[in-house]
Write an enzyme that holds these catalytic residues in place. Structure first.
Site, mmCIF file in Angstrom:
data_model
loop_
_atom_site.group_PDB
_atom_site.id
_atom_site.type_symbol
_atom_site.label_atom_id
_atom_site.label_comp_id
_atom_site.label_asym_id
_atom_site.label_seq_id
_atom_site.Cartn_x
_atom_site.Cartn_y
_atom_site.Cartn_z
ATOM 1 C CG ASN A 11 40.018 -69.667 -47.567
ATOM 2 O OD1 ASN A 11 40.198 -70.158 -48.667
ATOM 3 N ND2 ASN A 11 40.169 -68.571 -47.178
ATOM 4 C CD1 TRP A 12 41.347 -76.261 -46.314
ATOM 5 C CD2 TRP A 12 42.352 -78.041 -47.628
ATOM 6 N NE1 TRP A 12 41.612 -77.236 -44.926
ATOM 7 C CE2 TRP A 12 41.896 -78.748 -45.866
ATOM 8 C CE3 TRP A 12 42.323 -78.726 -48.364
ATOM 9 C CZ2 TRP A 12 41.847 -79.960 -45.402
ATOM 10 C CZ3 TRP A 12 41.981 -80.635 -47.868
ATOM 11 C CH2 TRP A 12 42.504 -80.754 -46.882
ATOM 12 C CE LYS A 13 44.282 -68.012 -47.265
ATOM 13 N NZ LYS A 13 45.097 -67.005 -47.206
ATOM 14 C CG HIS A 95 39.435 -64.190 -48.755
ATOM 15 N ND1 HIS A 95 40.419 -63.826 -49.526
ATOM 16 C CD2 HIS A 95 39.851 -64.909 -48.101
ATOM 17 C CE1 HIS A 95 41.453 -64.126 -48.573
ATOM 18 N NE2 HIS A 95 41.046 -64.659 -47.512
ATOM 19 C CD GLU A 97 44.436 -65.201 -50.084
ATOM 20 O OE1 GLU A 97 43.598 -65.935 -50.011
ATOM 21 O OE2 GLU A 97 44.861 -64.164 -48.690
ATOM 22 C CD GLU A 165 39.267 -63.631 -43.580
ATOM 23 O OE1 GLU A 165 39.604 -64.777 -43.256
ATOM 24 O OE2 GLU A 165 39.064 -63.639 -45.208
ATOM 25 N N GLY A 171 47.920 -64.432 -43.351
ATOM 26 C CA GLY A 171 49.196 -65.047 -43.688
ATOM 27 C C GLY A 171 50.299 -64.486 -42.928
ATOM 28 C CB SER A 210 47.183 -64.712 -38.203
ATOM 29 O OG SER A 210 47.978 -64.081 -39.406
HETATM 30 C C1 PEP Z 1 42.252 -66.684 -44.255
HETATM 31 O O1 PEP Z 1 42.693 -66.730 -45.885
HETATM 32 O O2 PEP Z 1 41.291 -66.438 -44.880
HETATM 33 C C2 PEP Z 1 42.483 -66.374 -43.653
HETATM 34 C C3 PEP Z 1 42.077 -66.139 -42.616
HETATM 35 O O3 PEP Z 1 44.115 -66.763 -43.889
HETATM 36 P P1 PEP Z 1 45.055 -66.860 -41.729
HETATM 37 O O4 PEP Z 1 44.408 -67.803 -41.221
HETATM 38 O O5 PEP Z 1 46.341 -68.151 -43.002
HETATM 39 O O6 PEP Z 1 45.383 -65.581 -41.530
#
Ligand code: PEP
Length: 247
Positions: A11-13, A95, A97, A165, A171, A210
Site C-alpha cells: 500500500n503506497w498510500k 483502511h 486511515e 491491521e 506506521g 509494521s
Molecule cells: C498500512 O497502512 O496498510 C500498513 C500496514 O502500514 P505500515 O506497514 O507502514 O505499518
C-alpha cells in the site's frame, strides 16, 4: 482443506511519482519462487503507468479506495469501473486511515465492496482495533464486528481477502505478538465461516502493521496468516522483496 493462496500487497498510500515506478520494476525483477500473489497499490495516478511498467510480470496492480457509485456528481472520487479500466485488479477498502480520517463506517465499506465486485476489482477489506480498544479488552469484539458489518453476502464465491491491521501497529514500528496475531486471525476465520459457510475458508487473511523484512518470516508463517498488507516497507523494492521472499 487447501490453504488459500497467500497475497502480499503493498500500500503506497499518497506516495509515489513517476520516478517511483523503478521500485515497482525492481520488485518485479527480484521476486524468486514466491508462493504468494504479489500486488502493489500505488496512488491512482500511477495505476496505468505501473501496469505498463509491470507488463509481463506477475505483480498485480491495485487501488486504495473506490466510490460506491459507478459514476455521477462526486467531485474528486473514482469509481471501481474507472480504476479497473486504468489497470487495477484489486482495491484496498476500509483502511483505518479512511475509517478514521473520512468517517468511513462498516456500511459504507460494505457498499464499496459491492461496488468493487460490480466493477471487477478484488477487494482487500481492512479491519483493526485501536490501542484503547485493545487495552479495554475489546479487540476481538471490535474486529469481528467490523468483519460482520463490512463484508456483504455477495462476496461468497468471489476472490477477496481480509486484512487485519491493528491501528496502533500501522506506521509505528509496533507489532502484536505472534500469539495475538494468531488469536485474532482465528477469530476472523471463525466469523467468516459463520457468515459464509464453506466459502469462509477461501479468502486469505492478511496481517498488516509494521511488517518489515526482519519480522516478516515469523508473521507470515503464523497460523491463519495468509499474507501481508505492507505500507512503508513496500515503497523500496529491497524491503518489499525481503518480505515477499520471507514466505
Ligand atoms: C498500512 O497502512 O496498510 C500498513 C500496514 O502500514 P505500515 O506497514 O507502514 O505499518
Amino acid at each position: 482443506m487447501t490453504a488459500p493462496t497467500p497475497l502480499i500487497a503493498g500500500n503506497w498510500k499518497m506516495n509515489g511519482l513517476a520516478a517511483s515506478l523503478d521500485e515497482a520494476r525492481a520488485t518485479a525483477a527480484g521476486i524468486g519462487q514466491s508462493r504468494a500473489r504479489v500486488a502493489i497499490c500505488p496512488p491512482a495516478t500511477l495505476i496505468r503507468p505501473m501496469r505498463g511498467a509491470l507488463a509481463g510480470s506477475a505483480v498485480l496492480v491495485g487501488a486504495q479506495d473506490c466510490h460506491p457509485q459507478a459514476s455521477g456528481a462526486f467531485t474528486g472520487d473514482l469509481s471501481a469501473e474507472m480504476l479497473a479500466e486504468a489497470g487495477a485488479r484489486l482495491v484496498i477498502l476500509g483502511h483505518s486511515e479512511r475509517r478514521a480520517g473520512y468517517g468511513e463506517t462498516d456500511a459504507l465499506v460494505a457498499a464499496k465492496v459491492h461496488a468493487a465486485l460490480r466493477g471487477g476489482l478484488e477487494p482487500i477489506v481492512c479491519v483493526g482495533e485501536t490501542l484503547d480498544q485493545r487495552k479495554a479488552g475489546d479487540a476481538l469484539g471490535v474486529v469481528t464486528g467490523q468483519v460482520r458489518g463490512s463484508l456483504p453476502p455477495e462476496l461468497a464465491g468471489r476472490a477477496w481477502s481480509v486484512a487485519y491491521e491493528p491501528v496502533w501497529a500501522i506506521g509505528t514500528g509496533l507489532t502484536p505478538t505472534t500469539a495475538q496475531i494468531e488469536e485474532m486471525h482465528r477469530a476472523i476465520r471463525a466469523t467468516l465461516r459463520e457468515m459464509f459457510g464453506g466459502d469462509g475458508d477461501m479468502p486469505p487473511i492478511l496481517y498488516g502493521g509494521s511488517v518489515k523484512p526482519a519480522n516478516a518470516a515469523e508473521i507470515l508463517h503464523a497460523a491463519e496468516v495468509g499474507g501481508a498488507l505492507v505500507g512503508g516497507a513496500s515503497l523500496k523494492a529491497a524491503d518489499f522483496l525481503g518480505i515477499i521472499n520471507a514466505l
